[in-house]
Design a protein around this motif. Structure first.
Motif, PDB file in Angstrom:
ATOM      1  N   ARG A  31       0.686  -0.991  -0.572  1.00  0.00           N
ATOM      2  CA  ARG A  31      -0.252   0.279  -0.014  1.00  0.00           C
ATOM      3  C   ARG A  31       1.356   1.225  -0.048  1.00  0.00           C
ATOM      4  N   LEU A  32       0.681   2.089  -0.586  1.00  0.00           N
ATOM      5  CA  LEU A  32       1.209   3.438  -0.173  1.00  0.00           C
ATOM      6  C   LEU A  32       0.638   4.020   0.366  1.00  0.00           C
ATOM      7  N   ASP A  33       0.874   4.340   1.536  1.00  0.00           N
ATOM      8  CA  ASP A  33       0.550   4.544   2.651  1.00  0.00           C
ATOM      9  C   ASP A  33       1.902   5.009   3.502  1.00  0.00           C
ATOM     10  N   PRO A  34       1.344   6.138   4.181  1.00  0.00           N
ATOM     11  CA  PRO A  34       2.585   6.694   5.048  1.00  0.00           C
ATOM     12  C   PRO A  34       3.109   5.834   6.147  1.00  0.00           C
ATOM     13  N   ASP A  35       2.189   5.312   6.627  1.00  0.00           N
ATOM     14  CA  ASP A  35       1.683   3.762   7.744  1.00  0.00           C
ATOM     15  C   ASP A  35       3.012   3.413   7.116  1.00  0.00           C
ATOM     16  N   LYS A  36       2.945   2.932   6.350  1.00  0.00           N
ATOM     17  CA  LYS A  36       3.857   2.323   5.517  1.00  0.00           C
ATOM     18  C   LYS A  36       5.892   2.485   4.906  1.00  0.00           C
ATOM     19  N   ASN A  37       5.812   3.394   5.733  1.00  0.00           N
ATOM     20  CA  ASN A  37       6.793   4.311   6.126  1.00  0.00           C
ATOM     21  C   ASN A  37       7.568   4.587   4.363  1.00  0.00           C
ATOM     22  N   VAL A  38       7.070   4.982   3.463  1.00  0.00           N
ATOM     23  CA  VAL A  38       7.300   4.474   1.923  1.00  0.00           C
ATOM     24  C   VAL A  38       8.239   6.059   1.647  1.00  0.00           C
ATOM     25  N   PHE A  39       8.408   6.902   2.122  1.00  0.00           N
ATOM     26  CA  PHE A  39       9.052   8.001   1.832  1.00  0.00           C
ATOM     27  C   PHE A  39      10.206   7.725   1.648  1.00  0.00           C
ATOM     28  N   ARG A  40      10.490   6.587   2.767  1.00  0.00           N
ATOM     29  CA  ARG A  40      12.036   5.999   3.165  1.00  0.00           C
ATOM     30  C   ARG A  40      12.924   5.691   1.447  1.00  0.00           C
ATOM     31  N   MET A  41      12.063   4.947   0.863  1.00  0.00           N
ATOM     32  CA  MET A  41      12.681   4.999  -0.410  1.00  0.00           C
ATOM     33  C   MET A  41      13.267   6.131  -1.095  1.00  0.00           C
ATOM     34  N   PHE A  42      13.357   7.003  -0.652  1.00  0.00           N
ATOM     35  CA  PHE A  42      14.197   8.345  -1.200  1.00  0.00           C
ATOM     36  C   PHE A  42      15.475   8.345  -1.002  1.00  0.00           C
ATOM     37  N   GLU A  43      15.536   7.898   0.533  1.00  0.00           N
ATOM     38  CA  GLU A  43      16.822   7.570   1.267  1.00  0.00           C
ATOM     39  C   GLU A  43      17.817   6.891  -0.262  1.00  0.00           C
ATOM     40  N   CYS A  44      17.648   6.095  -0.771  1.00  0.00           N
ATOM     41  CA  CYS A  44      17.747   5.228  -2.063  1.00  0.00           C
ATOM     42  C   CYS A  44      18.144   6.314  -3.746  1.00  0.00           C
ATOM     43  N   LYS A  45      18.620   6.803  -3.672  1.00  0.00           N
ATOM     44  CA  LYS A  45      19.532   7.976  -4.917  1.00  0.00           C
ATOM     45  C   LYS A  45      20.178   7.185  -5.727  1.00  0.00           C
ATOM     46  N   SER A  46      20.309   6.295  -5.603  1.00  0.00           N
ATOM     47  CA  SER A  46      21.370   5.085  -6.804  1.00  0.00           C
ATOM     48  C   SER A  46      21.029   5.010  -7.225  1.00  0.00           C
ATOM     49  N   PHE A  47      19.550   4.423  -7.599  1.00  0.00           N
ATOM     50  CA  PHE A  47      18.870   3.755  -8.397  1.00  0.00           C
ATOM     51  C   PHE A  47      17.782   4.498  -9.049  1.00  0.00           C
ATOM     52  N   PRO A  48      16.998   4.077  -9.887  1.00  0.00           N
ATOM     53  CA  PRO A  48      15.621   4.385  -9.899  1.00  0.00           C
ATOM     54  C   PRO A  48      14.616   3.645  -9.300  1.00  0.00           C
ATOM     55  N   LEU A  49      14.136   4.043  -9.302  1.00  0.00           N
ATOM     56  CA  LEU A  49      12.320   3.661  -8.175  1.00  0.00           C
ATOM     57  C   LEU A  49      10.819   3.268  -8.575  1.00  0.00           C
ATOM     58  N   ILE A  50      10.176   1.859  -8.854  1.00  0.00           N
ATOM     59  CA  ILE A  50       9.634   1.345  -8.757  1.00  0.00           C
ATOM     60  C   ILE A  50       8.563   1.449  -7.689  1.00  0.00           C
ATOM     61  N   PHE A  51       7.203   1.853  -8.144  1.00  0.00           N
ATOM     62  CA  PHE A  51       6.071   1.518  -6.116  1.00  0.00           C
ATOM     63  C   PHE A  51       5.318   0.831  -7.236  1.00  0.00           C
ATOM     64  N   LEU A  52       4.728  -0.076  -6.770  1.00  0.00           N
ATOM     65  CA  LEU A  52       3.846  -0.773  -7.468  1.00  0.00           C
ATOM     66  C   LEU A  52       2.358  -1.503  -6.171  1.00  0.00           C
TER      67      LEU A  52
ATOM     68  N   ASN B 115      13.627  15.703  -5.082  1.00  0.00           N
ATOM     69  CA  ASN B 115      14.642  14.962  -5.078  1.00  0.00           C
ATOM     70  C   ASN B 115      15.719  14.635  -6.725  1.00  0.00           C
ATOM     71  N   GLY B 116      14.905  14.684  -8.102  1.00  0.00           N
ATOM     72  CA  GLY B 116      15.743  14.745  -8.879  1.00  0.00           C
ATOM     73  C   GLY B 116      15.646  12.943  -8.849  1.00  0.00           C
ATOM     74  N   VAL B 117      14.338  11.952  -8.544  1.00  0.00           N
ATOM     75  CA  VAL B 117      14.667  10.803  -8.589  1.00  0.00           C
ATOM     76  C   VAL B 117      13.471   9.856  -9.235  1.00  0.00           C
ATOM     77  N   LYS B 118      14.291   9.440 -10.589  1.00  0.00           N
ATOM     78  CA  LYS B 118      13.386   8.717 -11.488  1.00  0.00           C
ATOM     79  C   LYS B 118      12.652   7.734 -10.581  1.00  0.00           C
ATOM     80  N   ALA B 119      11.075   8.057 -10.719  1.00  0.00           N
ATOM     81  CA  ALA B 119      10.143   6.903 -10.358  1.00  0.00           C
ATOM     82  C   ALA B 119       8.528   6.960 -10.935  1.00  0.00           C
ATOM     83  N   GLU B 120       8.827   5.053 -10.849  1.00  0.00           N
ATOM     84  CA  GLU B 120       7.386   4.600 -12.173  1.00  0.00           C
ATOM     85  C   GLU B 120       6.487   4.243 -10.437  1.00  0.00           C
TER      86      GLU B 120
END
Length: 91
Positions: free
Chosen positions: A42-63, A81-86
């Protein structure tokens, strides 16, 4: 002190693997050979999904299913943050 007897565990433990069916789930064209960091859930703040942006070396995919308009916040955060996210949404 009691000793450990492995035969007791064999009778009480059942192994259920959390594998992925590779015949069903296959990489789409364009992803082969690329490295991504993914979040599935779930894309939900309770899942702490925003921490994914700590990884800036690779593009992010959210499913996952969007909850509380989190997808929009994540999109803005990615742009800021200039991060590629899909984002791939599931019903």
């Amino acid at each position: 002190m009691p000793t450990f007897n492995p035969s007791i565990l064999e009778k009480k433990i059942i192994f259920l693997p959390n594998g992925i069916d590779l015949d069903f789930f296959k990489p789409r064209e364009g992803y082969r050979g690329q490295k991504h960091v993914g979040f599935v859930g779930r894309l939900d703040p309770d899942k702490n999904v925003f921490r994914m942006f700590e990884c800036k070396s690779f593009p992010l995919i959210f499913l996952g299913k969007d909850e509380d308009n989190t997808k929009e916040k994540l999109e803005k955060m990615a742009e800021a943050n200039g991060v590629k996210a899909e984002f791939l949404e599931v019903e």
